[in-house]
Enzyme design. Structure first.
Site, PDB file in Angstrom:
ATOM      1  N   CYS A 112      57.105  31.235  48.960  1.00 16.41           N
ATOM      2  CA  CYS A 112      56.822  30.481  47.612  1.00 16.41           C
ATOM      3  C   CYS A 112      56.176  28.969  48.241  1.00 16.41           C
ATOM      4  O   CYS A 112      55.540  28.285  46.904  1.00 16.41           O
ATOM      5  CB  CYS A 112      56.981  31.402  46.013  1.00 16.41           C
ATOM      6  N   HIS A 236      53.711  26.829  40.867  1.00 17.52           N
ATOM      7  CA  HIS A 236      53.904  28.536  42.220  1.00 17.52           C
ATOM      8  C   HIS A 236      53.917  29.102  40.302  1.00 17.52           C
ATOM      9  O   HIS A 236      54.539  28.638  39.937  1.00 17.52           O
ATOM     10  CB  HIS A 236      55.481  28.547  42.784  1.00 17.52           C
ATOM     11  N   ASN A 266      52.377  37.334  40.342  1.00 15.34           N
ATOM     12  CA  ASN A 266      53.235  36.012  41.305  1.00 15.34           C
ATOM     13  C   ASN A 266      52.745  36.571  42.751  1.00 15.34           C
ATOM     14  O   ASN A 266      53.046  37.702  43.156  1.00 15.34           O
ATOM     15  CB  ASN A 266      55.122  36.108  41.172  1.00 15.34           C
TER      16      ASN A 266
HETATM   17  O1  UT7 Z   1      58.849  33.686  43.175  1.00 20.27           O
HETATM   18  C1  UT7 Z   1      60.276  32.928  42.840  1.00 20.27           C
HETATM   19  C2  UT7 Z   1      60.912  34.354  43.348  1.00 20.27           C
HETATM   20  N1  UT7 Z   1      60.799  35.048  41.724  1.00 20.27           N
HETATM   21  C3  UT7 Z   1      61.300  34.450  40.757  1.00 20.27           C
HETATM   22  O2  UT7 Z   1      60.083  32.869  40.065  1.00 20.27           O
HETATM   23  C4  UT7 Z   1      61.665  35.429  39.607  1.00 20.27           C
HETATM   24  C5  UT7 Z   1      62.851  34.166  38.750  1.00 20.27           C
HETATM   25  N2  UT7 Z   1      63.283  35.701  37.680  1.00 20.27           N
HETATM   26  C6  UT7 Z   1      62.497  35.698  36.580  1.00 20.27           C
HETATM   27  O3  UT7 Z   1      61.372  35.867  36.284  1.00 20.27           O
HETATM   28  C7  UT7 Z   1      63.488  37.025  35.292  1.00 20.27           C
HETATM   29  O4  UT7 Z   1      64.783  36.450  35.814  1.00 20.27           O
HETATM   30  C8  UT7 Z   1      62.781  38.021  35.443  1.00 20.27           C
HETATM   31  C9  UT7 Z   1      61.539  38.029  34.990  1.00 20.27           C
HETATM   32  C10 UT7 Z   1      62.946  38.559  36.682  1.00 20.27           C
HETATM   33  C11 UT7 Z   1      63.959  38.722  34.245  1.00 20.27           C
HETATM   34  O5  UT7 Z   1      63.631  38.485  32.868  1.00 20.27           O
HETATM   35  P1  UT7 Z   1      65.362  38.198  32.245  1.00 20.27           P
HETATM   36  O6  UT7 Z   1      64.823  37.405  31.149  1.00 20.27           O
HETATM   37  O7  UT7 Z   1      66.144  37.091  32.993  1.00 20.27           O
HETATM   38  O8  UT7 Z   1      65.909  39.670  32.505  1.00 20.27           O
HETATM   39  P2  UT7 Z   1      67.150  39.396  32.549  1.00 20.27           P
HETATM   40  O9  UT7 Z   1      66.915  40.253  34.095  1.00 20.27           O
HETATM   41  O10 UT7 Z   1      68.495  39.008  31.979  1.00 20.27           O
HETATM   42  O11 UT7 Z   1      67.343  41.363  31.968  1.00 20.27           O
HETATM   43  C12 UT7 Z   1      67.446  41.697  30.774  1.00 20.27           C
HETATM   44  C13 UT7 Z   1      66.948  42.449  29.878  1.00 20.27           C
HETATM   45  C14 UT7 Z   1      68.030  43.694  30.736  1.00 20.27           C
HETATM   46  O12 UT7 Z   1      69.183  45.100  29.796  1.00 20.27           O
HETATM   47  P3  UT7 Z   1      70.055  44.398  29.290  1.00 20.27           P
HETATM   48  O13 UT7 Z   1      71.029  44.735  30.266  1.00 20.27           O
HETATM   49  O14 UT7 Z   1      70.542  43.825  28.278  1.00 20.27           O
HETATM   50  O15 UT7 Z   1      70.346  45.760  28.677  1.00 20.27           O
HETATM   51  C15 UT7 Z   1      67.806  44.453  31.958  1.00 20.27           C
HETATM   52  O16 UT7 Z   1      67.789  45.255  32.743  1.00 20.27           O
HETATM   53  O17 UT7 Z   1      65.770  43.375  30.106  1.00 20.27           O
HETATM   54  C16 UT7 Z   1      66.011  44.530  30.856  1.00 20.27           C
HETATM   55  N3  UT7 Z   1      64.860  44.590  32.108  1.00 20.27           N
HETATM   56  C17 UT7 Z   1      64.162  44.900  31.450  1.00 20.27           C
HETATM   57  N4  UT7 Z   1      63.408  45.943  30.644  1.00 20.27           N
HETATM   58  C18 UT7 Z   1      61.934  46.057  30.184  1.00 20.27           C
HETATM   59  C19 UT7 Z   1      64.988  43.627  33.233  1.00 20.27           C
HETATM   60  N5  UT7 Z   1      63.234  43.901  33.860  1.00 20.27           N
HETATM   61  C20 UT7 Z   1      62.827  44.892  32.507  1.00 20.27           C
HETATM   62  C21 UT7 Z   1      61.474  45.504  32.193  1.00 20.27           C
HETATM   63  N6  UT7 Z   1      60.907  45.840  31.615  1.00 20.27           N
HETATM   64  N7  UT7 Z   1      60.177  45.269  33.392  1.00 20.27           N
END
Ligand code: UT7
Length: 310
Positions: A112, A236, A266
């Site tokens: 990225c 980005h 993205n």
């Molecule tokens: O291009 C550069 C590279 N990438 C990035 O910059 C991505 C950076 N990271 C992010 O954007 C975020 O971390 C994500 C969007 C990937 C995830 O969001 P988050 O707020 O960090 O969620 P999390 O991983 O902390 O998960 C929170 C909860 C979890 O459930 P529990 O354990 O609290 O019950 C996940 O299992 O949300 C759950 N979860 C989802 N629920 C519904 C994770 N993905 C999903 C989903 N739909 N797609």
């Protein structure tokens, strides 16, 4: 020498995957994706499309806006991390698509941060006096390397290409840039040759919200400018919450941070040039504007630059 952006172009596949479509593929909800990422849909390449075909189309549009042809270009730089083919490189495939030139053409893979990396390479070539006009393309078909059973990643990524025709011009100002890579943290976002994208979402989120404000402050201080002097921050498009957080940390007006993530997701190295083309075509940029561009992602790599619009 300053970098003049003579023209921009972009190309997005026609096919779209909405959040509702993803609800049928993984355990997720439209409202969760919108709240946590700001994304509503992403474009996905058809079987006939690839990084080279999308990149060629974006490049043609950028050349057209520049009133130039490929014969005016001294070098082709392509940022991509999702090429289907190992050989030839994507830059040579785009060169073939444009036709009629034998100028050097090579790929850059810093995920990225790819478009940012291409800009700093361009700045170095321009200021060495070696080349005067460089075509830069960021192009991705991330849908080919995304695991559509992993709800933590498949909701984020999309396909597309953006391009810019850059020219060296005599000027009082010069692009200021900073690039970094932290290979020791590389495990946070990986994709093996035969595999799919694996990501520690929280880890990458924390890295982006900490390192991007730092690198932007770094280029501001090199240029002896403050955030108030900046007209636009073209970042980005990884996650709307990341961009909101960066704006807050920089104590800068969120209205200076254009976003298109809702419609395209993205697109890694294509995100910045596609957004740049969008705001350029909407005539949101005027001569003399100071624009911060910043990319961050796998590597982990990150960087920022300040350009003064000629
Ligand atoms: O291009 C550069 C590279 N990438 C990035 O910059 C991505 C950076 N990271 C992010 O954007 C975020 O971390 C994500 C969007 C990937 C995830 O969001 P988050 O707020 O960090 O969620 P999390 O991983 O902390 O998960 C929170 C909860 C979890 O459930 P529990 O354990 O609290 O019950 C996940 O299992 O949300 C759950 N979860 C989802 N629920 C519904 C994770 N993905 C999903 C989903 N739909 N797609």
């Amino acid at each position: 020498m300053n970098i003049k952006i003579c023209g921009t172009g972009s190309a997005l596949p026609e096919k779209v995957i909405t959040n509702k479509d993803l609800e049928k593929m993984v355990d997720t909800e439209d409202s969760w994706i919108v709240d946590r990422t700001g994304i509503s849909q992403r474009h996905v390449a058809s079987d006939e499309e690839n990084v080279a075909s999308l990149g060629t189309l974006a490049a043609k549009r950028a050349l057209e806006m520049s009133n130039m042809t490929i014969a005016d270009i001294d070098m082709i730089l392509v940022a991509t991390c999702s090429d289907d083919d190992r050989l030839p490189n994507c830059a040579c495939m785009i060169q073939k698509g444009l036709g009629g030139t034998t100028v050097p053409a090579f790929d850059i893979n810093s995920a990225c941060t790819g478009f940012l990396t291409a800009l700093t390479i361009t700045d170095a070539y321009f200021n060495s006096g070696m080349y005067k006009r460089i075509l830069v393309v960021g192009t991705e078909t991330l849908s080919r390397i995304v695991d559509y059973t992993d709800r933590g990643t498949c909701i984020l990524f999309g396909d597309g290409a953006g391009a810019a025709v850059l020219e060296a011009v005599e000027s009082d100002t010069r692009m200021v840039s900073s690039l970094f890579a932290n290979g020791e943290k590389g495990d946070a976002l990986t994709c093996t040759a035969a595999g799919k994208v694996l990501m520690d979402g929280q880890g990458v989120y924390k890295f982006a919200t900490r390192c991007v404000p730092q690198v932007i402050n770094d280029v501001l201080s090199k240029a002896a400018l403050t955030t108030d002097d900046i007209d636009l921050f073209v970042l980005h498009q990884a996650n709307k919450r990341i961009i909101d957080s960066i704006a807050r940390t920089l104590k800068s007006d969120i209205n200076k941070f254009p976003m298109n993530i809702a419609n395209v997701g993205n697109m890694s190295s294509a995100s910045i040039p596609v957004l740049l083309d969008e705001i350029n075509r909407k005539k949101l940029i005027k001569k003399g504007d100071k624009i911060v561009l910043s990319g961050f992602g796998a590597g982990l790599t990150y960087g920022a630059c300040i350009i003064t619009w000629e």
